[in-house]
Design an enzyme around this catalytic site. Structure first.
Site, PDB file in Angstrom:
ATOM      1  N   LYS A  58       0.807  -1.223   0.000  1.00  6.55           N
ATOM      2  CA  LYS A  58       0.000   0.000   0.000  1.00  6.55           C
ATOM      3  C   LYS A  58       0.846   1.282   0.000  1.00  6.55           C
ATOM      4  O   LYS A  58       0.405   2.317  -0.490  1.00  6.55           O
ATOM      5  CB  LYS A  58      -0.943   0.007   1.205  1.00  6.55           C
ATOM      6  N   ASP A 113      -9.966   3.078   2.222  1.00  2.00           N
ATOM      7  CA  ASP A 113     -10.079   2.436   3.545  1.00  2.00           C
ATOM      8  C   ASP A 113     -10.651   3.409   4.587  1.00  2.00           C
ATOM      9  O   ASP A 113     -11.520   3.049   5.381  1.00  2.00           O
ATOM     10  CB  ASP A 113      -8.712   1.949   4.036  1.00  2.00           C
TER      11      ASP A 113
HETATM   12  P1  NAP Z   1       0.246  -3.318   8.860  1.00  2.00           P
HETATM   13  O1  NAP Z   1       0.541  -2.059   8.106  1.00  2.00           O
HETATM   14  O2  NAP Z   1       1.169  -4.485   8.715  1.00  2.00           O
HETATM   15  O3  NAP Z   1       0.146  -2.910  10.423  1.00  2.00           O
HETATM   16  C1  NAP Z   1      -0.126  -3.868  11.377  1.00  2.00           C
HETATM   17  C2  NAP Z   1      -0.104  -3.251  12.784  1.00  2.00           C
HETATM   18  O4  NAP Z   1      -0.544  -4.266  13.657  1.00  2.00           O
HETATM   19  C3  NAP Z   1       1.264  -2.790  13.248  1.00  2.00           C
HETATM   20  O5  NAP Z   1       1.115  -1.587  13.962  1.00  2.00           O
HETATM   21  C4  NAP Z   1       1.703  -3.921  14.180  1.00  2.00           C
HETATM   22  O6  NAP Z   1       2.458  -3.494  15.308  1.00  2.00           O
HETATM   23  C5  NAP Z   1       0.407  -4.437  14.715  1.00  2.00           C
HETATM   24  N1  NAP Z   1       0.523  -5.853  15.050  1.00  2.00           N
HETATM   25  C6  NAP Z   1       0.766  -6.888  14.206  1.00  2.00           C
HETATM   26  N2  NAP Z   1       0.808  -8.044  14.896  1.00  2.00           N
HETATM   27  C7  NAP Z   1       0.596  -7.727  16.201  1.00  2.00           C
HETATM   28  C8  NAP Z   1       0.524  -8.491  17.397  1.00  2.00           C
HETATM   29  N3  NAP Z   1       0.691  -9.823  17.383  1.00  2.00           N
HETATM   30  N4  NAP Z   1       0.265  -7.852  18.557  1.00  2.00           N
HETATM   31  C9  NAP Z   1       0.090  -6.515  18.576  1.00  2.00           C
HETATM   32  N5  NAP Z   1       0.159  -5.735  17.474  1.00  2.00           N
HETATM   33  C10 NAP Z   1       0.402  -6.332  16.300  1.00  2.00           C
HETATM   34  O7  NAP Z   1      -1.205  -3.869   8.481  1.00  2.00           O
HETATM   35  P2  NAP Z   1      -2.443  -3.070   7.897  1.00  2.00           P
HETATM   36  O8  NAP Z   1      -2.303  -2.917   6.407  1.00  2.00           O
HETATM   37  O9  NAP Z   1      -2.658  -1.832   8.682  1.00  2.00           O
HETATM   38  O10 NAP Z   1      -3.654  -4.130   8.112  1.00  2.00           O
HETATM   39  C11 NAP Z   1      -4.082  -4.436   9.402  1.00  2.00           C
HETATM   40  C12 NAP Z   1      -5.391  -5.220   9.381  1.00  2.00           C
HETATM   41  O11 NAP Z   1      -6.432  -4.428   8.837  1.00  2.00           O
HETATM   42  C13 NAP Z   1      -5.364  -6.505   8.537  1.00  2.00           C
HETATM   43  O12 NAP Z   1      -5.967  -7.527   9.283  1.00  2.00           O
HETATM   44  C14 NAP Z   1      -6.230  -6.153   7.341  1.00  2.00           C
HETATM   45  O13 NAP Z   1      -6.883  -7.290   6.781  1.00  2.00           O
HETATM   46  C15 NAP Z   1      -7.236  -5.216   7.982  1.00  2.00           C
HETATM   47  N6  NAP Z   1      -7.924  -4.338   7.020  1.00  2.00           N
HETATM   48  C16 NAP Z   1      -9.288  -4.434   6.935  1.00  2.00           C
HETATM   49  C17 NAP Z   1      -9.957  -3.612   6.037  1.00  2.00           C
HETATM   50  C18 NAP Z   1     -11.461  -3.706   5.889  1.00  2.00           C
HETATM   51  O14 NAP Z   1     -11.964  -3.219   4.886  1.00  2.00           O
HETATM   52  N7  NAP Z   1     -12.199  -4.254   6.836  1.00  2.00           N
HETATM   53  C19 NAP Z   1      -9.254  -2.703   5.254  1.00  2.00           C
HETATM   54  C20 NAP Z   1      -7.869  -2.628   5.393  1.00  2.00           C
HETATM   55  C21 NAP Z   1      -7.215  -3.450   6.279  1.00  2.00           C
HETATM   56  P3  NAP Z   1       4.058  -3.245  15.269  1.00  2.00           P
HETATM   57  O15 NAP Z   1       4.206  -1.840  14.808  1.00  2.00           O
HETATM   58  O16 NAP Z   1       4.466  -3.454  16.668  1.00  2.00           O
HETATM   59  O17 NAP Z   1       4.625  -4.260  14.316  1.00  2.00           O
END
Ligand code: NAP
Length: 270
Positions: A62, A98
């Site tokens: 992204k 989003d």
């Molecule tokens: P990302 O950029 O990889 O960010 C993930 C975040 O989650 C980071 O801040 C990370 O913390 C934290 N994290 C990951 N594993 C963790 C754990 N075990 N314990 C605590 N914190 C943890 O991911 P993203 O693109 O933002 O996506 C996140 C989620 O949103 C995904 O599940 C995605 O499917 C969902 N999403 C849903 C929609 C929808 O339309 N419903 C749209 C977009 C995204 P650190 O900084 O400590 O690594």
């Protein structure tokens, strides 16, 4: 017409199911195809070469994809992430749907203006949530496992931050989980212990698979009101179709297509 999903992995995504249902209903002679991308710049060249009309972008591209586009709109630039690309005669423009999806789904349930909103996570979705909450007049607090990332984001947006282990000490109107913790197939996990949730009247999860995550189940037990990521997913997808086709997407049908795919037990808990 070809529309595509760029990500890695993509097998778990329900976007193809949702978008193909929409294209069929709209009578658009096209198909939406998931691509597991190994080389992003080459994939973007292919997009122009194959005249793919529109692309959804997901983890982990992204942010990186912004380097390969002709234009990025102001919202996506401020958020620092693109989840939608529109191809008009080889000219590629990046957007972020989003934040709009999240805020629309939340505003159907609760006011954001003037509310303190804890955003759990500091990744792309957290940045989209931050943008939306600030735009709506809410007051965000960033909480993240890696405190340094929360601090950097908080400095950028001039808001408070805290590390995840201190979440139990915080009171706010709304908590939004933007981490992937609790997502299929690791449904037994939650980013926050159940006893820390009573301080949040509303708990929102961006995860839609499962429909009701452990976080939301724990929140219900703690007396909080809850919102799943399903409607965010449908709204962000509907907005993508609008950007690609300039036509009104069949949102109810898209929602039903996703719901039908999710387990029966979950449908009953709607
Ligand atoms: P990302 O950029 O990889 O960010 C993930 C975040 O989650 C980071 O801040 C990370 O913390 C934290 N994290 C990951 N594993 C963790 C754990 N075990 N314990 C605590 N914190 C943890 O991911 P993203 O693109 O933002 O996506 C996140 C989620 O949103 C995904 O599940 C995605 O499917 C969902 N999403 C849903 C929609 C929808 O339309 N419903 C749209 C977009 C995204 P650190 O900084 O400590 O690594």
């Amino acid at each position: 017409m070809i529309y595509a999903l760029f990500g890695n992995p993509v097998a778990q995504s329900l976007s193809p199911l949702m978008h193909n249902a929409a294209l069929k209903e709209m009578g658009i002679p096209g198909i939406y195809v998931p691509f597991c991308v190994r080389n992003l710049p080459l994939a973007v060249q292919g997009l122009r070469g194959l005249d793919i009309q529109g692309v959804s972008v997901t983890i982990p591209f992204k942010t990186e994809i912004m380097d390969y586009l002709n234009d990025v709109d102001d919202e996506a630039l401020r958020i620092g992430a693109v989840n939608t690309v529109v191809n008009r005669d080889g000219r590629l423009t990046g957007h972020n749907t989003d934040w709009r999806g999240l805020i629309r789904s939340m505003k159907e349930k609760t006011e954001i203006k003037g509310k303190t909103v804890v955003i759990l996570g500091a990744g792309g979705t957290a940045r989209a949530a931050l943008y939306g909450v600030v735009k709506e007049g809410g007051h965000p607090v960033i909480i993240n496992r890696t405190r340094g990332k929360a601090r950097a984001l908080a400095q950028d947006w001039e808001c408070p931050y805290e590390s995840l282990k201190n979440v139990g000490k915080i009171k706010a109107d709304i908590l939004i989980n933007t981490t992937p913790v609790g997502m299929f197939p690791r449904e037994a996990e939650s980013p926050v212990a159940g006893n820390a949730l009573k301080n949040f009247p509303w708990v929102v999860d961006v995860i839609y698979n499962p429909f009701k995550t452990k976080l939301l189940k724990d929140a219900e037990k703690a007396g909080c009101r809850t919102l799943s990521g399903l409607d965010m997913f449908v709204y962000q997808g509907a907005e993508q179709i609008r950007l690609w086709t300039d036509k009104e997407p069949p949102r109810a049908l898209m929602r039903q297509a996703v719901l039908d795919h999710l387990a029966f037990g979950e449908k009953e808990s709607l």
